[in-house]
Scaffold this motif. Sequence first.
Motif, PDB file in Angstrom:
ATOM      1  N   PHE A  98      39.564   1.415  -4.017  1.00  0.00           N
ATOM      2  CA  PHE A  98      40.629   0.705  -3.303  1.00  0.00           C
ATOM      3  C   PHE A  98      40.182   0.341  -1.896  1.00  0.00           C
ATOM      4  O   PHE A  98      40.447  -0.769  -1.406  1.00  0.00           O
ATOM      5  N   ALA A  99      39.512   1.283  -1.227  1.00  0.00           N
ATOM      6  CA  ALA A  99      39.046   1.021   0.135  1.00  0.00           C
ATOM      7  C   ALA A  99      37.986  -0.074   0.152  1.00  0.00           C
ATOM      8  O   ALA A  99      37.990  -0.941   1.041  1.00  0.00           O
ATOM      9  N   ILE A 100      37.090  -0.069  -0.809  1.00  0.00           N
ATOM     10  CA  ILE A 100      36.043  -1.092  -0.859  1.00  0.00           C
ATOM     11  C   ILE A 100      36.654  -2.476  -1.057  1.00  0.00           C
ATOM     12  O   ILE A 100      36.284  -3.440  -0.375  1.00  0.00           O
ATOM     13  N   ILE A 143      36.426  -5.513   1.718  1.00  0.00           N
ATOM     14  CA  ILE A 143      35.777  -6.782   1.387  1.00  0.00           C
ATOM     15  C   ILE A 143      36.731  -7.946   1.621  1.00  0.00           C
ATOM     16  O   ILE A 143      36.344  -8.999   2.150  1.00  0.00           O
ATOM     17  N   SER A 144      37.991  -7.774   1.243  1.00  0.00           N
ATOM     18  CA  SER A 144      38.960  -8.850   1.461  1.00  0.00           C
ATOM     19  C   SER A 144      39.240  -9.091   2.932  1.00  0.00           C
ATOM     20  O   SER A 144      39.660 -10.186   3.316  1.00  0.00           O
ATOM     21  N   LEU A 156      33.416 -12.159   9.137  1.00  0.00           N
ATOM     22  CA  LEU A 156      32.040 -11.746   9.416  1.00  0.00           C
ATOM     23  C   LEU A 156      31.076 -12.829   8.940  1.00  0.00           C
ATOM     24  O   LEU A 156      30.967 -13.103   7.742  1.00  0.00           O
ATOM     25  N   GLU A 157      30.359 -13.440   9.866  1.00  0.00           N
ATOM     26  CA  GLU A 157      29.406 -14.499   9.549  1.00  0.00           C
ATOM     27  C   GLU A 157      28.000 -14.072   9.987  1.00  0.00           C
ATOM     28  O   GLU A 157      27.821 -13.555  11.100  1.00  0.00           O
ATOM     29  N   PRO A 158      26.986 -14.253   9.134  1.00  0.00           N
ATOM     30  CA  PRO A 158      25.618 -13.882   9.510  1.00  0.00           C
ATOM     31  C   PRO A 158      25.128 -14.629  10.749  1.00  0.00           C
ATOM     32  O   PRO A 158      24.305 -14.101  11.505  1.00  0.00           O
ATOM     33  N   GLY A 182      39.799  -5.427   8.052  1.00  0.00           N
ATOM     34  CA  GLY A 182      39.602  -4.857   6.725  1.00  0.00           C
ATOM     35  C   GLY A 182      39.590  -3.348   6.742  1.00  0.00           C
ATOM     36  O   GLY A 182      40.110  -2.691   5.829  1.00  0.00           O
ATOM     37  N   VAL A 183      39.016  -2.756   7.798  1.00  0.00           N
ATOM     38  CA  VAL A 183      38.986  -1.300   7.915  1.00  0.00           C
ATOM     39  C   VAL A 183      40.399  -0.751   8.077  1.00  0.00           C
ATOM     40  O   VAL A 183      40.772   0.256   7.463  1.00  0.00           O
ATOM     41  N   LEU A 184      41.204  -1.400   8.911  1.00  0.00           N
ATOM     42  CA  LEU A 184      42.579  -0.944   9.119  1.00  0.00           C
ATOM     43  C   LEU A 184      43.407  -1.075   7.841  1.00  0.00           C
ATOM     44  O   LEU A 184      44.209  -0.196   7.525  1.00  0.00           O
TER      45      LEU A 184
END
Length: 315
Positions: free
Chosen positions: A189-191, A195-196, A201-203, A231-233
């Motif tokens: 679920f966290a992954i 990701i969503s 995040l752009e290289p 995404g982390v939050l």
Amino acid sequence: MSGSAAAPGGTVPADGSPRPATARGPRPGRTALFLLAPGALALLFTYAMPLVWVVRMALNEPLDGGAIRQTLTFGTFASVLGDGHYWKVIGQTLQLGVLVTVFTLVLAYPLALFLTRTTSRWRSLLMALAVAPLLISAVARTFGWMAILGNQGLVNKTLQALALTDGPLPLANNMTGVVIASVEIYMPFAILAMISGFGRLEPELERAAASLGANRLAVLRRVVLPLTLPGVLTAALLVFVLSLSGYVTPRLIGGGRVFVLATEIYDEAITSLDWPVAAVLSVLLLVLFGVVIVLYQRAQRALERRFTGEKGGSR
């Protein structure tokens, strides 16, 4: 003279017989209401009405033998909040939620970051493997962890065979085992949530920071972390809420020695037949969810203002 004359109700042909006016289409407001009605009714019958019933049950008075006196009283709330046992249960619930959330984020973040940035042709397969545990029931995975963490399980047998321990380590029937199993169960679920939320995040931004002299640690701290913070939050909120409401893992891995709100609600409702107390604990758990969501929203706004300079207000 042939033809037709315009009229307020429509056109009038040469013979003088009026034609019916063109029918107007449905109003946008009515269309939106018609489309929202099925979902609103579903929420009413599946969420609002049971919630009202739980709150009403919490205001009843429990009697001996599982009987209930229909009344309106806060006495059950007072007895629960005045009992130290239930405060210990609430404390263990929060402790489990915090520990599971922290360890899950630490382990899931590198995997989610790798899956987001990789350009390998195996990316789809790796994504499938990351979420593959969701195809197996949490009950089955919990039983698997019981076999792994038990006194005669794989971990203790391996450690003893390598002469690293003299006896079995206490990895089950305690908070340690519940945390370990819960982290593995909630990692997919966290992954997915991370990701969503890594869309910003752009290289190119990382390469630009590196070209300006930033080392890898600085790029991670000043570029990667702020852009992946939403995404982390989101993952933190999802895992924390799931761990607070989890029942199967604390019950099975805890072995009846780890008391959280979910297991206590079940015991009060099914074993003790004390439905008002179970309803009060359910209301407290719901209030706890609300507090967590409010804190999450405030933390999200504060962290976005600090790292990205964006205003946290509504857009």
